[in-house]
Design a protein around this motif. Sequence first.
Motif, PDB file in Angstrom:
ATOM      1  N   SER A 286       0.835  -1.204   0.000  1.00  0.00           N
ATOM      2  CA  SER A 286       0.000   0.000   0.000  1.00  0.00           C
ATOM      3  C   SER A 286       0.863   1.244   0.000  1.00  0.00           C
ATOM      4  N   VAL A 287       0.346   2.297  -0.594  1.00  0.00           N
ATOM      5  CA  VAL A 287       0.902   3.647  -0.470  1.00  0.00           C
ATOM      6  C   VAL A 287      -0.162   4.479   0.214  1.00  0.00           C
ATOM      7  N   GLY A 288       0.113   4.890   1.453  1.00  0.00           N
ATOM      8  CA  GLY A 288      -0.929   5.521   2.243  1.00  0.00           C
ATOM      9  C   GLY A 288      -2.052   4.535   2.506  1.00  0.00           C
ATOM     10  N   ASP A 289      -3.269   4.937   2.234  1.00  0.00           N
ATOM     11  CA  ASP A 289      -4.432   4.049   2.434  1.00  0.00           C
ATOM     12  C   ASP A 289      -4.816   3.287   1.179  1.00  0.00           C
TER      13      ASP A 289
ATOM     14  N   ASN B 297       4.387   4.041  -9.843  1.00  0.00           N
ATOM     15  CA  ASN B 297       3.267   4.845 -10.350  1.00  0.00           C
ATOM     16  C   ASN B 297       2.458   5.448  -9.211  1.00  0.00           C
ATOM     17  N   ALA B 298       2.231   4.661  -8.159  1.00  0.00           N
ATOM     18  CA  ALA B 298       1.449   5.160  -7.022  1.00  0.00           C
ATOM     19  C   ALA B 298       2.174   6.280  -6.294  1.00  0.00           C
ATOM     20  N   LEU B 299       3.475   6.130  -6.080  1.00  0.00           N
ATOM     21  CA  LEU B 299       4.243   7.179  -5.408  1.00  0.00           C
ATOM     22  C   LEU B 299       4.322   8.439  -6.267  1.00  0.00           C
TER      23      LEU B 299
ATOM     24  N   THR C 203       3.642   0.508   2.849  1.00  0.00           N
ATOM     25  CA  THR C 203       3.405  -0.604   3.767  1.00  0.00           C
ATOM     26  C   THR C 203       3.426  -1.924   3.008  1.00  0.00           C
ATOM     27  N   PHE C 204       4.196  -2.880   3.521  1.00  0.00           N
ATOM     28  CA  PHE C 204       4.192  -4.238   2.988  1.00  0.00           C
ATOM     29  C   PHE C 204       3.251  -5.073   3.850  1.00  0.00           C
ATOM     30  N   HIS C 205       2.265  -5.697   3.195  1.00  0.00           N
ATOM     31  CA  HIS C 205       1.289  -6.512   3.910  1.00  0.00           C
ATOM     32  C   HIS C 205       1.739  -7.974   3.880  1.00  0.00           C
TER      33      HIS C 205
ATOM     34  N   ASP D 223       1.793  -6.259   9.287  1.00  0.00           N
ATOM     35  CA  ASP D 223       2.179  -5.241   8.313  1.00  0.00           C
ATOM     36  C   ASP D 223       3.555  -4.703   8.649  1.00  0.00           C
ATOM     37  N   LEU D 224       4.356  -4.443   7.628  1.00  0.00           N
ATOM     38  CA  LEU D 224       5.670  -3.842   7.781  1.00  0.00           C
ATOM     39  C   LEU D 224       5.585  -2.429   7.199  1.00  0.00           C
ATOM     40  N   ILE D 225       5.528  -1.428   8.094  1.00  0.00           N
ATOM     41  CA  ILE D 225       5.405  -0.039   7.666  1.00  0.00           C
ATOM     42  C   ILE D 225       6.809   0.550   7.543  1.00  0.00           C
ATOM     43  N   LEU D 226       7.139   1.054   6.378  1.00  0.00           N
ATOM     44  CA  LEU D 226       8.455   1.628   6.137  1.00  0.00           C
ATOM     45  C   LEU D 226       8.463   3.095   6.545  1.00  0.00           C
ATOM     46  N   THR D 227       9.501   3.488   7.275  1.00  0.00           N
ATOM     47  CA  THR D 227       9.659   4.896   7.598  1.00  0.00           C
ATOM     48  C   THR D 227      10.242   5.620   6.390  1.00  0.00           C
TER      49      THR D 227
END
Length: 446
Positions: free
Chosen positions: A297-300, A341-343, A377-379, A384-388
């Motif tokens: 995911s990128v954001g929500d 593309n999402a970023l 975020t990697f699901h 979930d692994l949220i990247l800083t």
Amino acid sequence: MACFYLFLNIFFFTISISIPPSTPHLTNSTNIDGFTVRLIHRNSHLSPFHNHSLTTSDRIRSAVHRSFSRLNRFHFLSSPSLISDISPNIVPDDGEYFMTFYIGTPPRQVYALADTGSELTWVKCLPRKQRHEETPHTFDPSKSSSYKKLSCFSPSCNTLNMNKRLCTKGSCYYIEKYGDGLTTTGTLSDDKFSFEDDYKNAIDVDHLIFGCSDDASGPVIGNETGIVGLTRRPLSLVFQLNYTKFAYCMVIPTNNQWSGTRSKMYFGSETEFLGGQAPLVIGSNNLYYYLTLQGISVGDEKLHIPSGIFDITENGQGGFIIDSGTTYTLLQGEAFDALVNALSEAISLPQRRNYGEELELCFEGSFEDLVSQPDVTFHLNATDLILTKETTYEEVESGVWCLAILRSKNPLSILGNVQQRNYYVSYDLRNGTEAVYFAPVDCAVF
């Protein structure tokens, strides 16, 4: 968490290559139930590879090269029938973090790369067939009274998962070949190992089996030092010590500078299972640690990625590996395109495309500009692994931040160590509960 931090401060042990290769004071010997070592990043001033003349851009280019080198090696070893598809640049010094330890009687200090993608622990040994390869930390087995070569008929020789084994004067001589013609050779050996604590006392873990490497030929860089194998296979360090758990915590550098050796690795009883659990893929080969990546995911907004794109195929290709030695995360092409593309759409900063050869998406601005942007975020299955932002982007030059994730050039995807920084990552290797745990922490003070 406070109790665990106190526990670590009382009992943890550390390693440093800054001390001379002298004989340490030996303490408590066999049956050590756990210990902690320091991990030294290759760019630290304590690293044998430290080069103060390299620019940030130089270091990033080198890290990109090493990341693709490991991708190629993993792909080749999991799909040996695809040898003709493997590009060059497979090298044995492509890891990131060093461990130091002692071998022999009297103990000799050596160093090697901590590698969750290798089984056999091996170090450079004398005599070297290529004399220019000698370093101050090369091990000389002739000076150790406790050293012995293993025979071709030993169970360990038969267990060794190498491309080829030879009997040389009754000894087990291994030849490990990679897809680009690189060959490393040596003798399967046995000797005493010890690790060092904060008081410069050596924690003796008794005899371990390792590779005494006398040669490396082919397209190598020339700085190979050795490997500490950390897989689930029988000759890895964790299995030889009869440990069912280990962990590491990798710091984020301050202003792109590695001031010391605050990253750590924990073995046995020093390991705790903290944070979210991601079960290991059961049925995969035990050479790598495969996880199930269900989406990104990128954001929500969850990316539109074809289902099963990160699964292992019937012929052993693909999958999603967590690895301590790969610098940057590499994603299968369709998933990488979806992320870029999402970023690009979500981040309202000036963009640069294709900075260098492999960094495909960069933004202009300050780090503060990035902080307010959506997280990646990697699901994983069950967590979930949220990247800083510090682990998602790297500053390649003043005011230019590039995505620290690369496009994989084959079906395999890898979770690299940049994206694992400031996570306490623990591995549960017990039968029936195999998993990796992720707990967000500040590794510099943990």
